[in-house]
Design a protein around this motif. Structure first.
Motif, PDB file in Angstrom:
ATOM      1  N   TYR A  52       0.824  -1.211   0.000  1.00 31.95           N
ATOM      2  CA  TYR A  52       0.000   0.000   0.000  1.00 31.95           C
ATOM      3  C   TYR A  52       0.858   1.260   0.000  1.00 31.95           C
ATOM      4  O   TYR A  52       0.515   2.250  -0.647  1.00 31.95           O
ATOM      5  CB  TYR A  52      -0.937   0.018   1.202  1.00 31.95           C
ATOM      6  CG  TYR A  52      -2.192  -0.800   0.983  1.00 31.95           C
ATOM      7  CD1 TYR A  52      -3.005  -0.587  -0.114  1.00 31.95           C
ATOM      8  CD2 TYR A  52      -2.567  -1.766   1.902  1.00 31.95           C
ATOM      9  CE1 TYR A  52      -4.141  -1.331  -0.303  1.00 31.95           C
ATOM     10  CE2 TYR A  52      -3.710  -2.519   1.717  1.00 31.95           C
ATOM     11  CZ  TYR A  52      -4.491  -2.291   0.614  1.00 31.95           C
ATOM     12  OH  TYR A  52      -5.628  -3.029   0.414  1.00 31.95           O
ATOM     13  N   VAL A  53       1.968   1.235   0.704  1.00 32.24           N
ATOM     14  CA  VAL A  53       2.855   2.404   0.715  1.00 32.24           C
ATOM     15  C   VAL A  53       3.484   2.606  -0.654  1.00 32.24           C
ATOM     16  O   VAL A  53       3.526   3.720  -1.187  1.00 32.24           O
ATOM     17  CB  VAL A  53       3.930   2.260   1.807  1.00 32.24           C
ATOM     18  CG1 VAL A  53       5.000   3.322   1.663  1.00 32.24           C
ATOM     19  CG2 VAL A  53       3.299   2.324   3.184  1.00 32.24           C
ATOM     20  N   TRP A  54       3.990   1.527  -1.237  1.00 31.69           N
ATOM     21  CA  TRP A  54       4.652   1.627  -2.538  1.00 31.69           C
ATOM     22  C   TRP A  54       3.688   1.897  -3.679  1.00 31.69           C
ATOM     23  O   TRP A  54       4.093   2.337  -4.752  1.00 31.69           O
ATOM     24  CB  TRP A  54       5.439   0.372  -2.832  1.00 31.69           C
ATOM     25  CG  TRP A  54       6.754   0.302  -2.113  1.00 31.69           C
ATOM     26  CD1 TRP A  54       7.376   1.310  -1.446  1.00 31.69           C
ATOM     27  CD2 TRP A  54       7.587  -0.834  -1.990  1.00 31.69           C
ATOM     28  NE1 TRP A  54       8.542   0.858  -0.907  1.00 31.69           N
ATOM     29  CE2 TRP A  54       8.700  -0.450  -1.231  1.00 31.69           C
ATOM     30  CE3 TRP A  54       7.505  -2.141  -2.451  1.00 31.69           C
ATOM     31  CZ2 TRP A  54       9.729  -1.330  -0.918  1.00 31.69           C
ATOM     32  CZ3 TRP A  54       8.529  -3.011  -2.143  1.00 31.69           C
ATOM     33  CH2 TRP A  54       9.614  -2.610  -1.390  1.00 31.69           C
ATOM     34  N   TYR A  55       2.409   1.636  -3.466  1.00 34.33           N
ATOM     35  CA  TYR A  55       1.417   1.856  -4.522  1.00 34.33           C
ATOM     36  C   TYR A  55       1.381   3.330  -4.944  1.00 34.33           C
ATOM     37  O   TYR A  55       1.123   3.650  -6.100  1.00 34.33           O
ATOM     38  CB  TYR A  55       0.035   1.439  -4.033  1.00 34.33           C
ATOM     39  CG  TYR A  55      -0.804   0.725  -5.057  1.00 34.33           C
ATOM     40  CD1 TYR A  55      -0.735   1.018  -6.401  1.00 34.33           C
ATOM     41  CD2 TYR A  55      -1.696  -0.258  -4.667  1.00 34.33           C
ATOM     42  CE1 TYR A  55      -1.509   0.362  -7.323  1.00 34.33           C
ATOM     43  CE2 TYR A  55      -2.478  -0.928  -5.574  1.00 34.33           C
ATOM     44  CZ  TYR A  55      -2.378  -0.610  -6.902  1.00 34.33           C
ATOM     45  OH  TYR A  55      -3.147  -1.266  -7.812  1.00 34.33           O
ATOM     46  N   GLY A  56       1.657   4.219  -4.030  1.00 38.86           N
ATOM     47  CA  GLY A  56       1.652   5.649  -4.345  1.00 38.86           C
ATOM     48  C   GLY A  56       2.777   6.088  -5.260  1.00 38.86           C
ATOM     49  O   GLY A  56       2.731   7.185  -5.824  1.00 38.86           O
ATOM     50  N   TYR A  57       3.783   5.252  -5.428  1.00 33.07           N
ATOM     51  CA  TYR A  57       4.932   5.609  -6.249  1.00 33.07           C
ATOM     52  C   TYR A  57       4.907   4.971  -7.632  1.00 33.07           C
ATOM     53  O   TYR A  57       5.892   5.025  -8.356  1.00 33.07           O
ATOM     54  CB  TYR A  57       6.228   5.215  -5.536  1.00 33.07           C
ATOM     55  CG  TYR A  57       6.401   5.955  -4.234  1.00 33.07           C
ATOM     56  CD1 TYR A  57       6.770   7.292  -4.224  1.00 33.07           C
ATOM     57  CD2 TYR A  57       6.159   5.323  -3.020  1.00 33.07           C
ATOM     58  CE1 TYR A  57       6.908   7.972  -3.037  1.00 33.07           C
ATOM     59  CE2 TYR A  57       6.297   5.995  -1.827  1.00 33.07           C
ATOM     60  CZ  TYR A  57       6.678   7.328  -1.846  1.00 33.07           C
ATOM     61  OH  TYR A  57       6.804   7.995  -0.667  1.00 33.07           O
ATOM     62  N   VAL A  58       3.801   4.393  -8.009  1.00 33.02           N
ATOM     63  CA  VAL A  58       3.673   3.768  -9.321  1.00 33.02           C
ATOM     64  C   VAL A  58       3.683   4.851 -10.386  1.00 33.02           C
ATOM     65  O   VAL A  58       2.949   5.834 -10.294  1.00 33.02           O
ATOM     66  CB  VAL A  58       2.373   2.940  -9.399  1.00 33.02           C
ATOM     67  CG1 VAL A  58       2.076   2.516 -10.808  1.00 33.02           C
ATOM     68  CG2 VAL A  58       2.466   1.751  -8.479  1.00 33.02           C
ATOM     69  N   ASP A  59       4.530   4.660 -11.403  1.00 33.73           N
ATOM     70  CA  ASP A  59       4.623   5.671 -12.451  1.00 33.73           C
ATOM     71  C   ASP A  59       4.515   5.097 -13.861  1.00 33.73           C
ATOM     72  O   ASP A  59       4.617   5.832 -14.835  1.00 33.73           O
ATOM     73  CB  ASP A  59       5.923   6.461 -12.318  1.00 33.73           C
ATOM     74  CG  ASP A  59       7.151   5.579 -12.407  1.00 33.73           C
ATOM     75  OD1 ASP A  59       7.002   4.351 -12.450  1.00 33.73           O
ATOM     76  OD2 ASP A  59       8.264   6.139 -12.424  1.00 33.73           O
ATOM     77  N   SER A  60       4.325   3.788 -13.982  1.00 35.43           N
ATOM     78  CA  SER A  60       4.167   3.189 -15.305  1.00 35.43           C
ATOM     79  C   SER A  60       3.294   1.944 -15.196  1.00 35.43           C
ATOM     80  O   SER A  60       2.986   1.482 -14.101  1.00 35.43           O
ATOM     81  CB  SER A  60       5.538   2.814 -15.892  1.00 35.43           C
ATOM     82  OG  SER A  60       6.110   1.755 -15.161  1.00 35.43           O
ATOM     83  N   VAL A  61       2.923   1.431 -16.329  1.00 37.50           N
ATOM     84  CA  VAL A  61       2.082   0.237 -16.352  1.00 37.50           C
ATOM     85  C   VAL A  61       2.849  -0.958 -15.789  1.00 37.50           C
ATOM     86  O   VAL A  61       2.290  -1.778 -15.057  1.00 37.50           O
ATOM     87  CB  VAL A  61       1.597  -0.046 -17.793  1.00 37.50           C
ATOM     88  CG1 VAL A  61       0.844  -1.357 -17.866  1.00 37.50           C
ATOM     89  CG2 VAL A  61       0.728   1.088 -18.290  1.00 37.50           C
ATOM     90  N   THR A  62       4.123  -1.043 -16.091  1.00 36.79           N
ATOM     91  CA  THR A  62       4.930  -2.158 -15.603  1.00 36.79           C
ATOM     92  C   THR A  62       5.002  -2.163 -14.082  1.00 36.79           C
ATOM     93  O   THR A  62       4.820  -3.213 -13.448  1.00 36.79           O
ATOM     94  CB  THR A  62       6.349  -2.071 -16.185  1.00 36.79           C
ATOM     95  OG1 THR A  62       6.258  -2.010 -17.605  1.00 36.79           O
ATOM     96  CG2 THR A  62       7.178  -3.266 -15.787  1.00 36.79           C
ATOM     97  N   THR A  63       5.233  -1.019 -13.481  1.00 33.54           N
ATOM     98  CA  THR A  63       5.289  -0.968 -12.020  1.00 33.54           C
ATOM     99  C   THR A  63       3.903  -1.167 -11.403  1.00 33.54           C
ATOM    100  O   THR A  63       3.800  -1.722 -10.313  1.00 33.54           O
ATOM    101  CB  THR A  63       5.910   0.347 -11.515  1.00 33.54           C
ATOM    102  OG1 THR A  63       5.184   1.449 -12.061  1.00 33.54           O
ATOM    103  CG2 THR A  63       7.371   0.439 -11.879  1.00 33.54           C
TER     104      THR A  63
END
Length: 90
Positions: A52-63
C-alpha cells in the motif's frame, strides 16, 4: 493513462494478481503449517502494508502490474490464514 487503454491495463493487472493468488494459496497453507499461523499472518500483513505504501509511487504500467502482484502475495497470505484460523477456532 489514456482513456482507451484503461480497460486493457486494468484487466492485465487483475489477471497478474489472480495468477499470484492461485499459485501462492497452496504454498502459504504449507508454510503456515511449518512456521505457525501467527508469524505467517504477520508476514502477510507486513507485505500488504508495504504494498500500500509503494502503490503511491507507481509511475508506469509495468510498475503497476508489479505492485498488484506484490500486493496479491500479501492478500493471498492473509486470505489463506483467515480461512485456517476460522477452521482452527470454530
Amino acid at each position: 493513462m489514456p482513456d482507451d487503454q484503461q480497460g486493457q491495463i486494468s484487466g492485465l493487472a487483475l489477471f497478474a494478481s489472480e495468477i499470484v493468488l492461485l499459485v501462492m494459496s497452496s504454498v502459504v497453507g504449507a508454510m503456515s503449517d511449518r512456521l505457525g499461523r501467527r508469524s505467517v499472518l504477520a508476514f502477510g500483513a507486513v507485505l500488504l502494508a508495504i504494498g500500500y505504501v509503494w502503490y503511491g509511487y507507481v509511475d508506469s504500467v509495468t510498475t503497476l502490474v508489479a505492485m498488484r502482484m506484490f500486493m496479491a502475495l500479501g492478500i493471498a497470505v492473509i486470505n489463506v490464514m483467515i480461512g485456517a484460523l476460522m477452521a482452527d477456532y470454530p
